[in-house]
Write a protein that holds these residues in place. Structure first.
Motif, PDB file in Angstrom:
ATOM      1  N   THR A   6      31.270  54.914  43.761  1.00 24.68           N
ATOM      2  CA  THR A   6      30.731  54.714  45.158  1.00 24.68           C
ATOM      3  C   THR A   6      31.497  55.404  46.417  1.00 24.68           C
ATOM      4  O   THR A   6      32.848  55.225  46.444  1.00 24.68           O
ATOM      5  N   TYR A  16      26.992  55.922  49.435  1.00 22.90           N
ATOM      6  CA  TYR A  16      26.370  56.805  48.489  1.00 22.90           C
ATOM      7  C   TYR A  16      26.898  56.556  47.024  1.00 22.90           C
ATOM      8  O   TYR A  16      28.141  56.220  46.963  1.00 22.90           O
ATOM      9  N   ARG A  17      25.967  56.132  46.011  1.00 17.93           N
ATOM     10  CA  ARG A  17      26.445  56.014  44.530  1.00 17.93           C
ATOM     11  C   ARG A  17      26.275  57.775  44.095  1.00 17.93           C
ATOM     12  O   ARG A  17      25.127  58.158  43.939  1.00 17.93           O
ATOM     13  N   HIS A  70      25.514  44.562  52.359  1.00 14.12           N
ATOM     14  CA  HIS A  70      24.589  45.423  52.778  1.00 14.12           C
ATOM     15  C   HIS A  70      24.585  46.015  54.216  1.00 14.12           C
ATOM     16  O   HIS A  70      23.706  46.013  54.926  1.00 14.12           O
ATOM     17  N   ALA A  74      22.124  52.294  51.865  1.00  8.97           N
ATOM     18  CA  ALA A  74      22.736  53.038  50.831  1.00  8.97           C
ATOM     19  C   ALA A  74      21.879  53.763  49.875  1.00  8.97           C
ATOM     20  O   ALA A  74      20.465  53.418  50.054  1.00  8.97           O
ATOM     21  N   PHE A  75      22.227  54.974  49.309  1.00  2.77           N
ATOM     22  CA  PHE A  75      21.256  55.816  48.589  1.00  2.77           C
ATOM     23  C   PHE A  75      22.190  56.435  47.497  1.00  2.77           C
ATOM     24  O   PHE A  75      23.227  56.494  47.357  1.00  2.77           O
ATOM     25  N   THR A  76      21.171  56.934  46.586  1.00  3.56           N
ATOM     26  CA  THR A  76      21.752  57.865  45.668  1.00  3.56           C
ATOM     27  C   THR A  76      20.610  58.932  45.235  1.00  3.56           C
ATOM     28  O   THR A  76      19.366  58.786  45.936  1.00  3.56           O
ATOM     29  N   ILE A 164      23.567  54.334  38.115  1.00  5.84           N
ATOM     30  CA  ILE A 164      22.630  53.618  39.365  1.00  5.84           C
ATOM     31  C   ILE A 164      22.845  52.172  38.979  1.00  5.84           C
ATOM     32  O   ILE A 164      23.056  51.258  40.169  1.00  5.84           O
ATOM     33  N   TYR A 174      19.789  49.498  46.885  1.00  5.13           N
ATOM     34  CA  TYR A 174      19.480  50.939  47.383  1.00  5.13           C
ATOM     35  C   TYR A 174      18.460  50.845  48.347  1.00  5.13           C
ATOM     36  O   TYR A 174      17.420  50.073  48.271  1.00  5.13           O
ATOM     37  N   ILE A 177      16.276  56.370  46.985  1.00  7.88           N
ATOM     38  CA  ILE A 177      16.746  57.133  45.897  1.00  7.88           C
ATOM     39  C   ILE A 177      15.722  58.711  45.971  1.00  7.88           C
ATOM     40  O   ILE A 177      14.570  58.256  46.044  1.00  7.88           O
ATOM     41  N   HIS A 267      15.097  48.250  41.084  1.00 10.77           N
ATOM     42  CA  HIS A 267      16.191  46.913  41.074  1.00 10.77           C
ATOM     43  C   HIS A 267      16.045  46.219  40.131  1.00 10.77           C
ATOM     44  O   HIS A 267      16.884  45.615  39.286  1.00 10.77           O
TER      45      HIS A 267
END
Length: 272
Positions: A6, A16-17, A70, A74-76, A164, A174, A177, A267
């Motif tokens: 991360t 970001y992951r 949180h 947050a995203f990937t 993830i 997240y 994505i 999730h």
């Protein structure tokens, strides 16, 4: 376990992951630029400052506090499993790395010996049967992921779902994505959702493909590398990636997603 892989901007504008082989160099540089108005001079994976990373001990409490509450968006980012594993082969197996050596020292000699893989000579520039060698590499990737033999699976070809999921299992969530194949659209959605100290004009951001030039050029279309058996192996390894991130397992020539990513489903399925 915490939040391996991360990264977070120092301003805590975004989290970001990292998923290896999914535009992570470009994303990391965009994050750095959004905070500092300049790109990191070098490979962003080597940066020890300018970006919070879980791998840096001093960053861990900040990342943990942010992610568990949180506090930030947050995203990937994900990529078609066929092109991702192919890219890993040319970069990590056939290519010479930044340090002038083969990836992971004895890995390539082991593959040559145990799986009969050819990598194009000492510098990866000789002619060799790319399709045959890649298909043999696929057997190794499957063996390492399924049975952890002859070694533990490598982050560059282990399933995206595995990377993830650690973020979710340990308490992260997240907000987005997106697909490498529609990078500008997805990255723009992220930038529109956050406030950054420096504005980012995506149209003028260079692509930081740090693996480019490491190995030989791909000599054939993607689909030529995957016969029926190879497709079966890829689906066995990456079934969750195909299903959750909406890629076409039936057609290696189609790198584009075929549906929308359902964040609630991701999730639910990866949070167990």
């Amino acid at each position: 376990m915490g939040f391996p892989g991360t990264w977070m901007t120092e301003s805590e504008s975004v989290v970001y992951r990292v998923v290896p082989k999914c535009a992570c160099s470009t994303i990391g540089q965009i994050m750095h630029y959004s905070d500092h108005g300049r790109f990191f001079d070098g490979d962003i994976h080597d940066a020890q400052e300018g970006l919070h990373k879980w791998a840096l001990e001093q960053s861990q409490p900040k990342i943990e506090a942010n992610v568990t509450a949180h506090k930030s968006y947050a995203f990937t980012c994900v990529r078609n499993p066929y092109t991702r594993i192919l890219s890993s082969f040319f970069d990590k197996i056939c290519g010479i790395q930044r340090n002038g050596k083969r990836y992971r020292g004895n890995l390539v000699p082991l593959l040559i010996q145990k799986y009969g893989i050819d990598v194009g000579g000492p510098d990866g520039q000789d002619e060799f049967d790319q399709i045959q060698s890649f298909r043999r590499f696929l057997l190794f990737a499957r063996d390492s992921i399924r049975w952890r033999r002859p070694m533990e699976p490598d982050i560059h070809w282990s399933a995206m779902a595995g990377h993830i999921s650690t973020f979710i299992i340990n308490g992260g969530h997240y907000d987005k994505i997106f697909w490498t194949e529609r990078f500008n659209d997805g990255m723009q959605d992220v930038l529109d959702a956050i406030e950054t100290p420096h504005a980012v004009d995506l149209e003028n951001i260079p692509r930081f493909n740090e693996s480019e030039g490491h190995g030989p050029k791909r000599a054939h279309p993607v689909e030529d590398y995957f016969d029926d058996l190879s497709m079966h192996l890829v689906y066995e390894i990456y079934k969750k990636d195909f299903l959750l991130f909406q890629y076409d397992a039936e057609d290696p020539s189609n790198k584009m997603p075929v549906g929308e990513i359902d964040l609630d489903e991701v999730h639910a399925k990866l949070g167990d």
